[in-house]
Write a protein that holds these residues in place. Structure first.
Motif, PDB file in Angstrom:
ATOM      1  N   LEU A  71       5.728  10.364   1.233  1.00 11.68           N
ATOM      2  CA  LEU A  71       5.323   9.771   2.507  1.00 11.68           C
ATOM      3  C   LEU A  71       5.956   8.398   2.701  1.00 11.68           C
ATOM      4  O   LEU A  71       6.432   8.056   3.794  1.00 11.68           O
ATOM      5  CB  LEU A  71       3.799   9.651   2.561  1.00 11.68           C
ATOM      6  N   LEU A  72       6.001   7.599   1.636  1.00  8.27           N
ATOM      7  CA  LEU A  72       6.592   6.260   1.726  1.00  8.27           C
ATOM      8  C   LEU A  72       8.058   6.333   2.141  1.00  8.27           C
ATOM      9  O   LEU A  72       8.520   5.520   2.948  1.00  8.27           O
ATOM     10  CB  LEU A  72       6.466   5.556   0.370  1.00  8.27           C
ATOM     11  N   PHE A  73       8.787   7.307   1.605  1.00  4.90           N
ATOM     12  CA  PHE A  73      10.216   7.445   1.896  1.00  4.90           C
ATOM     13  C   PHE A  73      10.494   8.527   2.940  1.00  4.90           C
ATOM     14  O   PHE A  73      11.578   9.110   2.971  1.00  4.90           O
ATOM     15  CB  PHE A  73      10.977   7.756   0.604  1.00  4.90           C
ATOM     16  N   SER A  74       9.512   8.792   3.800  1.00  2.00           N
ATOM     17  CA  SER A  74       9.631   9.852   4.809  1.00  2.00           C
ATOM     18  C   SER A  74      10.860   9.669   5.701  1.00  2.00           C
ATOM     19  O   SER A  74      11.236   8.546   6.053  1.00  2.00           O
ATOM     20  CB  SER A  74       8.373   9.872   5.682  1.00  2.00           C
TER      21      SER A  74
ATOM     22  N   PRO B 147      -6.521   1.621  -7.972  1.00  3.38           N
ATOM     23  CA  PRO B 147      -6.234   2.001  -9.361  1.00  3.38           C
ATOM     24  C   PRO B 147      -4.896   2.731  -9.531  1.00  3.38           C
ATOM     25  O   PRO B 147      -4.578   3.178 -10.625  1.00  3.38           O
ATOM     26  CB  PRO B 147      -7.384   2.959  -9.677  1.00  3.38           C
ATOM     27  N   VAL B 148      -4.097   2.815  -8.459  1.00  3.22           N
ATOM     28  CA  VAL B 148      -2.884   3.635  -8.501  1.00  3.22           C
ATOM     29  C   VAL B 148      -1.719   2.916  -9.165  1.00  3.22           C
ATOM     30  O   VAL B 148      -0.870   3.539  -9.794  1.00  3.22           O
ATOM     31  CB  VAL B 148      -2.476   4.072  -7.069  1.00  3.22           C
ATOM     32  N   THR B 149      -1.662   1.589  -9.051  1.00  5.14           N
ATOM     33  CA  THR B 149      -0.471   0.848  -9.462  1.00  5.14           C
ATOM     34  C   THR B 149      -0.081   1.086 -10.918  1.00  5.14           C
ATOM     35  O   THR B 149       1.106   1.085 -11.266  1.00  5.14           O
ATOM     36  CB  THR B 149      -0.657  -0.664  -9.218  1.00  5.14           C
ATOM     37  N   GLN B 150      -1.056   1.346 -11.802  1.00  6.43           N
ATOM     38  CA  GLN B 150      -0.743   1.579 -13.212  1.00  6.43           C
ATOM     39  C   GLN B 150      -0.051   2.926 -13.435  1.00  6.43           C
ATOM     40  O   GLN B 150       0.522   3.176 -14.500  1.00  6.43           O
ATOM     41  CB  GLN B 150      -2.015   1.515 -14.055  1.00  6.43           C
ATOM     42  N   LEU B 151      -0.092   3.811 -12.430  1.00  5.53           N
ATOM     43  CA  LEU B 151       0.518   5.136 -12.549  1.00  5.53           C
ATOM     44  C   LEU B 151       1.767   5.279 -11.695  1.00  5.53           C
ATOM     45  O   LEU B 151       2.451   6.292 -11.754  1.00  5.53           O
ATOM     46  CB  LEU B 151      -0.492   6.205 -12.118  1.00  5.53           C
ATOM     47  N   THR B 152       2.072   4.248 -10.903  1.00  8.54           N
ATOM     48  CA  THR B 152       3.075   4.369  -9.850  1.00  8.54           C
ATOM     49  C   THR B 152       4.501   4.510 -10.348  1.00  8.54           C
ATOM     50  O   THR B 152       5.254   5.357  -9.876  1.00  8.54           O
ATOM     51  CB  THR B 152       2.992   3.129  -8.926  1.00  8.54           C
ATOM     52  N   LEU B 153       4.901   3.677 -11.305  1.00 15.82           N
ATOM     53  CA  LEU B 153       6.315   3.559 -11.648  1.00 15.82           C
ATOM     54  C   LEU B 153       6.733   4.328 -12.888  1.00 15.82           C
ATOM     55  O   LEU B 153       7.872   4.776 -12.988  1.00 15.82           O
ATOM     56  CB  LEU B 153       6.679   2.086 -11.849  1.00 15.82           C
ATOM     57  N   LEU B 154       5.847   4.460 -13.839  1.00 17.95           N
ATOM     58  CA  LEU B 154       6.269   4.880 -15.168  1.00 17.95           C
ATOM     59  C   LEU B 154       5.867   6.301 -15.519  1.00 17.95           C
ATOM     60  O   LEU B 154       4.783   6.761 -15.157  1.00 17.95           O
ATOM     61  CB  LEU B 154       5.689   3.940 -16.222  1.00 17.95           C
TER      62      LEU B 154
ATOM     63  N   ILE C 214      11.745   7.033  -8.087  1.00 18.40           N
ATOM     64  CA  ILE C 214      12.148   5.650  -7.847  1.00 18.40           C
ATOM     65  C   ILE C 214      13.297   5.180  -8.738  1.00 18.40           C
ATOM     66  O   ILE C 214      14.012   4.236  -8.390  1.00 18.40           O
ATOM     67  CB  ILE C 214      10.917   4.713  -8.022  1.00 18.40           C
ATOM     68  N   SER C 215      13.516   5.839  -9.867  1.00 17.80           N
ATOM     69  CA  SER C 215      14.502   5.345 -10.836  1.00 17.80           C
ATOM     70  C   SER C 215      15.909   5.295 -10.253  1.00 17.80           C
ATOM     71  O   SER C 215      16.639   4.315 -10.460  1.00 17.80           O
ATOM     72  CB  SER C 215      14.481   6.209 -12.094  1.00 17.80           C
TER      73      SER C 215
ATOM     74  N   ASN D 290      14.872   2.380   2.074  1.00 15.18           N
ATOM     75  CA  ASN D 290      14.098   2.915   0.956  1.00 15.18           C
ATOM     76  C   ASN D 290      14.382   2.184  -0.359  1.00 15.18           C
ATOM     77  O   ASN D 290      13.487   1.978  -1.182  1.00 15.18           O
ATOM     78  CB  ASN D 290      14.389   4.406   0.786  1.00 15.18           C
ATOM     79  N   VAL D 291      15.640   1.778  -0.568  1.00 11.30           N
ATOM     80  CA  VAL D 291      15.986   1.033  -1.784  1.00 11.30           C
ATOM     81  C   VAL D 291      15.268  -0.315  -1.807  1.00 11.30           C
ATOM     82  O   VAL D 291      14.701  -0.723  -2.829  1.00 11.30           O
ATOM     83  CB  VAL D 291      17.508   0.841  -1.887  1.00 11.30           C
ATOM     84  N   LEU D 292      15.257  -1.018  -0.675  1.00  6.11           N
ATOM     85  CA  LEU D 292      14.573  -2.307  -0.614  1.00  6.11           C
ATOM     86  C   LEU D 292      13.066  -2.136  -0.816  1.00  6.11           C
ATOM     87  O   LEU D 292      12.416  -2.948  -1.501  1.00  6.11           O
ATOM     88  CB  LEU D 292      14.859  -3.001   0.720  1.00  6.11           C
ATOM     89  N   VAL D 293      12.499  -1.080  -0.231  1.00  4.53           N
ATOM     90  CA  VAL D 293      11.066  -0.816  -0.402  1.00  4.53           C
ATOM     91  C   VAL D 293      10.760  -0.495  -1.867  1.00  4.53           C
ATOM     92  O   VAL D 293       9.742  -0.949  -2.409  1.00  4.53           O
ATOM     93  CB  VAL D 293      10.624   0.343   0.520  1.00  4.53           C
ATOM     94  N   ALA D 294      11.637   0.276  -2.507  1.00  3.27           N
ATOM     95  CA  ALA D 294      11.443   0.606  -3.924  1.00  3.27           C
ATOM     96  C   ALA D 294      11.438  -0.666  -4.778  1.00  3.27           C
ATOM     97  O   ALA D 294      10.616  -0.819  -5.689  1.00  3.27           O
ATOM     98  CB  ALA D 294      12.539   1.565  -4.397  1.00  3.27           C
ATOM     99  N   TRP D 295      12.343  -1.593  -4.485  1.00  5.71           N
ATOM    100  CA  TRP D 295      12.377  -2.861  -5.226  1.00  5.71           C
ATOM    101  C   TRP D 295      11.120  -3.681  -4.956  1.00  5.71           C
ATOM    102  O   TRP D 295      10.591  -4.333  -5.869  1.00  5.71           O
ATOM    103  CB  TRP D 295      13.627  -3.655  -4.865  1.00  5.71           C
ATOM    104  N   CYS D 296      10.637  -3.662  -3.736  1.00  5.76           N
ATOM    105  CA  CYS D 296       9.395  -4.384  -3.426  1.00  5.76           C
ATOM    106  C   CYS D 296       8.227  -3.804  -4.219  1.00  5.76           C
ATOM    107  O   CYS D 296       7.343  -4.540  -4.672  1.00  5.76           O
ATOM    108  CB  CYS D 296       9.105  -4.305  -1.927  1.00  5.76           C
TER     109      CYS D 296
END
Length: 547
Positions: free
Chosen positions: A160-163, A182-189, A221-222, A244-250
């Motif tokens: 949805l974020l990168f729609s 509580p999502v941030t701990q699961l978001t990236l890794l 995101i990688s 989307n790349v800038l949003v991913a970095w944010c």
């Protein structure tokens, strides 16, 4: 109704026929809502709930007479249950797009377009999601995972974020969920439980404790962080993939900000950024930040009236440093335009300066075009450095690492810090000066007084402090604290690492723990790992015995 659509889409695209045209036709029929009455009814209910919730919230803030007949505790329980249902709706539309996107781009476009027919409803859903509690989010996520769809909650939120056809409130709500508890701990890794173990340190005796292999980013995101920035440089400035790349970095920066300073998790994330990401992202940012005014000049803030895009970038950079957030810029990013992209680029640059100073400094030092580097330095000096320097000096002044052996004095007018370390009959004064364009230019470290210290030890202490402050991963106060701890350990008799000549490792802050069985000298695991890698041998650096 929405959940039924999700299940039908999941069945159609994961278990349906292989004929693409037939599947897309079935998908259109599945997501088309022929009777709009349920959606209209739900929209009116959301309007009423939002109005009543905001009224109750205003009463709580103003401490006025509470007109809520349910009482605060019961009302919180009921609102959490309602928010949980709304969050489930939000996750449903996210999951549909994720499932469709994994099938083909056309399927994803059909799903994104179908939301536009009921955009007011989805905008209300998104607004409620942003204001939902962490408890409601946690329950909604757990119930969604039990559902057993082909795409999980995190993958769905990324879709949805990168729609491909953004509906601004939905994209912003997806970012908020991904970047907060509580999502941030699961978001990236990947393997989150392994990387984040309640902030505790991993086994320091492992040879690769400081290596980026400890961090594996999610595939959503990688690629955007590691490979794509170089390609983005050639794209149109408003291209969807560039956004989307800038949003991913944010998202990455927001995650780093959320981690406690000096925690192992934060150190590993910053090490990942330094070793694995593509610093071309900074070149991308300055394709959006106008530098014409700063070329060949030392323009300060009030010298000239800035054009709109330059003003947006400058103000966003300062605000991001002050607040530690880019949400204000993302909230108004869509529909995308030059000034909004300038604001996002400025905010991202501000957060990078604040949280990844060594990373930005490394990129800046590699710029070969002198007019470009001069313009970037002038921009930073005018809009970023004053706030950063003020923050650094304030944090150092408030820090509690002073004791009988160590004292700190701060001069805000001279932008310098004097650290005095004394032990028994020895001592020295070390001066740290912050340059006007900090942190693009490295801090200057000088010894102004030494007593009872040999020239070798004086030079070693000076180089040690310089190493800590120039390899900083955050606040200077933390670098000074670690440097002090380094010499506390040395005076306590802890053996320094024979490779780097430091007790505390300058990057991962570990102690020398790996001992040679022959000569008994102890080494930092990271130093030894690097030594083995570069020498192509596995012998002790001192006695040459097999390690």
């Amino acid at each position: 109704m929405i959940e039924e659509i999700v299940e039908n889409v999941n069945d159609t695209l994961t278990n349906g026929p292989n004929d693409l045209n037939n599947s897309l036709s079935k998908l259109k029929d599945t997501v088309t809502i022929t009777d709009p009455f349920p959606i209209e009814l739900a929209r009116n209910a959301l309007v009423g709930f939002s109005l009543f919730s905001s009224q109750v919230g205003m009463q709580d803030k103003e401490h006025t007479e509470n007109l809520n007949p349910l009482g605060n505790e019961k009302w919180e329980f009921i609102t959490d249950r309602i928010f949980e249902g709304i969050l489930r709706l939000f996750l449903c539309t996210s999951a549909v797009e994720a499932i469709a996107d994994s099938f083909c781009h056309e399927a994803s476009s059909i799903i994104a377009s179908s939301r536009l027919d009921h955009h007011q409803f989805w905008e209300l859903v998104a607004s409620c999601v942003v204001h939902s509690s962490a408890q409601a989010r946690d329950k909604a996520l757990k119930s969604f995972e039990i559902w057993g769809l082909s795409k999980g909650a995190i993958a769905s939120l990324y879709a949805l974020l990168f729609s491909c056809k953004p509906l601004p409130p939905l994209q912003f709500a997806a970012f908020v969920l991904l970047s907060t508890e509580p999502v941030t701990q699961l978001t990236l890794l990947c393997d989150t439980d392994k990387v984040f173990n309640n902030g505790s340190s991993s086994n320091e005796d492992s040879l690769d404790t400081s290596s980026e292999e400890n961090v594996r980013m999610r595939e959503e995101i990688s690629y955007k962080l590691e490979k794509l920035p170089q390609e983005v440089l050639e794209m149109d400035l408003l291209a969807h993939e560039r956004v989307n790349v800038l949003v991913a970095w944010c998202l990455l920066l927001s995650h780093i900000v959320s981690l406690p300073s000096s925690s192992p998790a934060r150190e590993r994330m910053i090490q990942y950024v330094q070793n694995s990401t593509n610093s071309a992202i900074l070149d991308c940012l300055f394709q959006h930040i106008p530098l014409e005014l700063y070329i060949g000049t030392n323009s300060r803030k009030k010298d000239v009236e800035l054009p709109a895009a330059a003003s947006e970038a400058a103000n966003a950079a300062t605000r991001a440093i002050t607040t530690g957030s880019v949400l204000f810029s993302l909230e108004c990013l869509w529909p995308v335009g030059p000034e909004k992209m300038a604001s996002l680029a400025g905010a991202a640059f501000g957060l990078m300066l604040h949280n990844l100073p060594a990373y930005v400094r490394g990129w800046f030092s590699d710029i070969r075009d002198r007019s470009t580097s001069s313009a970037i330095e002038s921009f930073t000096k005018a809009w970023c450095s004053p706030t950063l320097i003020s923050n650094e000096l304030s944090q150092i002044k408030k820090a509690s690492f002073a004791d009988d052996n160590f004292s700190i004095s701060v001069s805000k007018s001279a932008n310098e810090v004097v650290a005095t370390y004394t032990k028994d009959e020895t001592g020295m004064d070390l001066v740290i000066r912050l340059p006007p364009s900090y942190p693009l230019r490295p801090v200057d470290v000088d010894c102004t007084r030494s007593l009872g210290i040999s020239e070798v030890k004086r030079r070693k202490w000076l180089m040690s402090l310089m190493s800590f402050v120039r390899n900083q991963k955050g606040a200077l106060a933390e670098a000074i604290r670690i440097w002090k701890s380094n010499f506390d350990k040395e005076f306590e008799g802890v053996e320094e690492c024979p490779i780097c000549y430091s007790v505390i490792h300058t990057v991962n802050h570990s102690l020398p723990r790996l001992a040679c069985k022959t000569c008994k000298h102890k080494f930092h695991s990271a130093c030894l790992y690097k030594w083995f890698s570069t020498s192509h041998k596995s012998n002790c650096p001192l006695c040459q015995s097999p390690f």
